[in-house]
Design an enzyme around this catalytic site. Structure first.
Site, PDB file in Angstrom:
ATOM      1  N   GLU A 131     -48.375 -44.021   2.574  1.00 20.25           N
ATOM      2  CA  GLU A 131     -49.897 -42.963   2.369  1.00 20.25           C
ATOM      3  C   GLU A 131     -49.664 -42.905   0.119  1.00 20.25           C
ATOM      4  OE1 GLU A 131     -50.798 -41.105   4.252  1.00 20.25           O
ATOM      5  OE2 GLU A 131     -49.836 -41.599   5.498  1.00 20.25           O
ATOM      6  N   SER A 160     -23.528  -0.856  51.293  1.00 21.69           N
ATOM      7  CA  SER A 160     -21.949  -0.417  50.795  1.00 21.69           C
ATOM      8  C   SER A 160     -21.477  -0.926  49.365  1.00 21.69           C
ATOM      9  CB  SER A 160     -21.226  -0.858  52.176  1.00 21.69           C
ATOM     10  OG  SER A 160     -21.456  -0.458  53.005  1.00 21.69           O
TER      11      SER A 160
END
Length: 683
Positions: free
Chosen positions: A94, A365
């Site tokens: 680069e 219940s």
């Protein structure tokens, strides 16, 4: 008069002198201007840049549970945590003069200007690493002279404000490597399943070639093209003497092993739990969506991945494949800490993201233990007797309530609290709330952690006010904790991208019920899994002491229960309140609960429910409710708060003229304690 003409040489010298003076002044002016520009740029702050980073969610054992990035997966790491070969490969391809220039490579810039002038366009680039960083951080990708000029000034500012290593670190964490991977760390994990610091030379050269064209040079897209670029980079590294030609050849010949790519849906664990985490982060802790998704947060959760996997597998295997509309919810929690260990919010997350662990349904219940805890603190004992028979209750002066036992079955006799819990007798339950007053039960439920609104009416005893499985689970945790409530915790800590702690959750315990009453209730709830108990059908799948309570309505089936190590609630039913077949479909909640509890605790020894000080145990003759003697045919062991146990001996079975001899309670060396002494993991 004769005109004396100036000699050409003299005129040339004077002109040269003036030019030199002008040139020197120009140089001085340009230098001053450049110095002033540099001083100005140095004094100006760089634009604020929000670098999107991936937020990572961890399970309790440190495994990555999920990553949040929405297409921009980035995990910032310091430069020292990036393989030197990757850094060198990037510089070689680069910007080979990166270490020498001050933001510009004038040689490359001149060549680019020349090419662009000939072709009358801006196709030729000469951007250095610094310029690329400036563009990625602050600018767009548009190819205009205005952007180029701003890029140049920003590059100078970066060079003035940061060292070369700092610029390189920012760049290596910023660039795009394809497949949603931004930065070296995400790229290393995406392509090779490893950290960036562990990349080999061959892997580094492969990755360094991708940013030039993330789609074009991806080895996942075109391996041969990616290999060709890898070779180019290795040769560039050898050219710049970063490696030897022999190392370049060896690296190119090395076989690369890429991470297997699989569909996201197939690998995402605990999807309902992850949604729950996202909801907590944003709504409880006030963290904005952008920071949550792109802020690089580290979110540490309580989820046990082993338990979670078992929960998902058991739900999948037990729920009927031919009835996809029948839904399920499961939540498991450590009762000592409040940490949520497993969460299943439905059968298929892809088809429905609705989390039923948070949905409010009538518990039936399964609500009764909350009421019985209030009763045990208000004059009731495990031996309190009431008659189970069809009964009409009147409340609010002229309102009537007529509860019925399941299947129309009544004892038509006096029964105690243990029998009422074991068989889930509704008449006993409503008589209990009638004695206490419904408001007292509401207050007890709220103390235990029920936040949903509850109607203070007699039917509350039978669970007619909706609650969520998570709420009910928290209430049951307080019961097994000897009356200490714990707040459910799903997140233990949240850190920002710099390691600062934003959130830290610790276990908070609050005494909300009497420890003795809570422990007595736990013992009574163990009877649910005994013969004739409502949970007896799955008792053979359990190999440790458990306690719990079933619950059912026309459209819901529940089982909530615990061991000392784990409390779990399972709900089964239909989203649209279709009637549940109690025999076939309602049974599934019990089966899932039992299989999960046994599987989740497989590597832990059976644990006893210990009793606190202030509890006494005695044998009772169940028919008379008095202390059993050696002649009583079916004595049962009961626990009482000290001083509330019966004082009279049963004489119903005593031979004439014989003094009653009490049965002694068993010693502490019970079957489960003996089992725990030789138990080994996995057995």
């Amino acid at each position: 008069m004769e005109v004396i003409r100036e000699a050409p040489l003299i005129r040339y010298l004077r002109w040269a002198k003036q030019f030199l003076k002008f040139f020197i002044l120009s140089i001085l002016f340009a230098s001053c201007a450049a110095l002033l520009l540099l001083l100005y740029l140095r004094s100006q702050p760089l634009p604020e840049a929000f670098i999107k980073q991936t937020t990572t969610i961890y399970s309790a054992n440190g495994d990555v549970l999920d990553t949040m990035h929405r297409g921009e997966n980035r995990i910032l790491v310091p430069l020292q945590d990036i393989a030197p070969d990757l850094i060198n490969a990037t510089i070689a391809i680069e910007d080979r003069t990166f270490r020498e220039h001050y933001g510009f490579d004038f040689k490359r810039l001149g060549m680019a200007v020349y090419v662009n002038a000939i072709h009358m366009d801006m196709q030729q680039g000469a951007s250095t690493i610094t310029q690329q960083l400036a563009r990625n951080l602050y600018l767009t990708m548009e190819k205009t002279w205005d952007r180029k000029i701003r890029e140049a000034f920003l590059a100078i500012q970066l060079e003035l404000n940061y060292s070369k290593d700092e610029i390189l670190e920012m760049y290596m964490n910023q660039i795009y490597y394809g497949h949603s991977a931004y930065g070296a760390q995400a790229a290393a994990q995406t392509y090779f399943g490893k950290d960036a610091k562990n990349l080999s030379l061959a892997e580094s050269a492969m990755l360094a070639g991708i940013p030039k064209g993330p789609t074009y040079y991806s080895p996942f897209a075109d391996f041969e093209r990616a290999k060709s670029r890898q070779k180019l980079i290795l040769n560039a590294m050898a050219r710049d003497e970063m490696i030897t030609p022999q190392q370049a050849e060896q690296a190119y010949a090395e076989k690369l092993v890429f991470r297997e790519r699989s569909t996201q849906a197939a690998v995402d664990p605990a999807p309902y739990f992850r949604d729950y985490i996202a909801n907590l982060v944003k709504n409880k802790y006030g963290i904005e969506e952008e920071q949550f998704i792109h802020g690089g947060l580290k979110i540490y959760t309580t989820l046990d991945p082993v338990m979670q996997k078992k929960a998902e597998e058991i739900v999948s295997s037990v729920m009927p494949a031919d009835n996809p509309n029948l839904q399920v919810a499961l939540v498991a929690m450590d009762p000592l800490t409040g940490q949520i260990k497993a969460m299943v919010g439905g059968r298929n997350y892809q088809e429905s993201q609705y989390n039923r662990v948070l949905a409010k349904r009538q518990p039936g219940s399964a609500f009764k233990p909350i009421m019985y805890l209030a009763a045990l603190q208000n004059g009731f004992t495990p031996l309190t007797m009431m008659k189970s028979e069809p009964t009409v209750f009147t409340y609010d002066r002229n309102k009537q309530y007529i509860p019925r036992n399941f299947g129309g079955r009544y004892a038509n006799a006096m029964i105690n609290m243990r029998e009422a819990i074991k068989t889930s007798d509704n008449i006993y339950a409503v008589k209990t709330i009638d004695f206490l007053g419904p408001q007292k039960v509401v207050e007890q439920a709220q103390k235990l952690g029920i936040k949903s609104p509850l109607l203070a009416v007699p039917s509350l005893a039978l669970g007619t006010s909706p609650v969520s499985p998570l709420e009910l689970n928290a209430a049951y945790a307080a019961i097994v904790n000897k009356g200490e409530a714990v707040t459910p915790i799903a997140i233990t800590r949240i850190e920002d991208n710099k390691g600062n702690v934003l959130v830290e959750e610790k276990t908070e315990k609050t005494l909300v019920a009497d420890p003795v009453a809570s422990s007595l209730l736990v013992n009574l709830m163990q009877s649910v899994f005994e013969r004739s108990g409502t949970g007896y059908r799955v008792a053979n799948e359990l190999n440790r002491p458990v306690a719990g309570k079933t619950g059912s309505t026309d459209v819901d089936a529940w089982l909530s229960g615990f061991t000392p190590q784990l409390v779990t609630t399972v709900w089964v039913g239909y989203d649209k309140n279709q009637k549940v077949d109690d025999v076939k479909e309602g049974y599934l909640s019990k089966k899932i609960w039992a299989q999960f509890m046994e599987s989740a605790l497989k590597d832990q020894p059976p644990a006893l429910f210990d009793m606190p000080a202030g509890v006494v145990s005695v044998y009772i003759d169940p028919s008379s409710g008095k202390l059993a003697t050696e002649h009583c045919p079916a004595p049962e062991l009961f626990y009482f708060a000290s001083g509330t146990e019966p004082q009279e001996y049963c004489t119903d079975h005593l031979p004439a003229n014989e003094t009653p001899t009490p049965l002694e309670p068993p010693d502490s060396s019970t079957f489960w304690q003996r089992m725990g002494s030789w138990w080994k993991p996995g057995e």
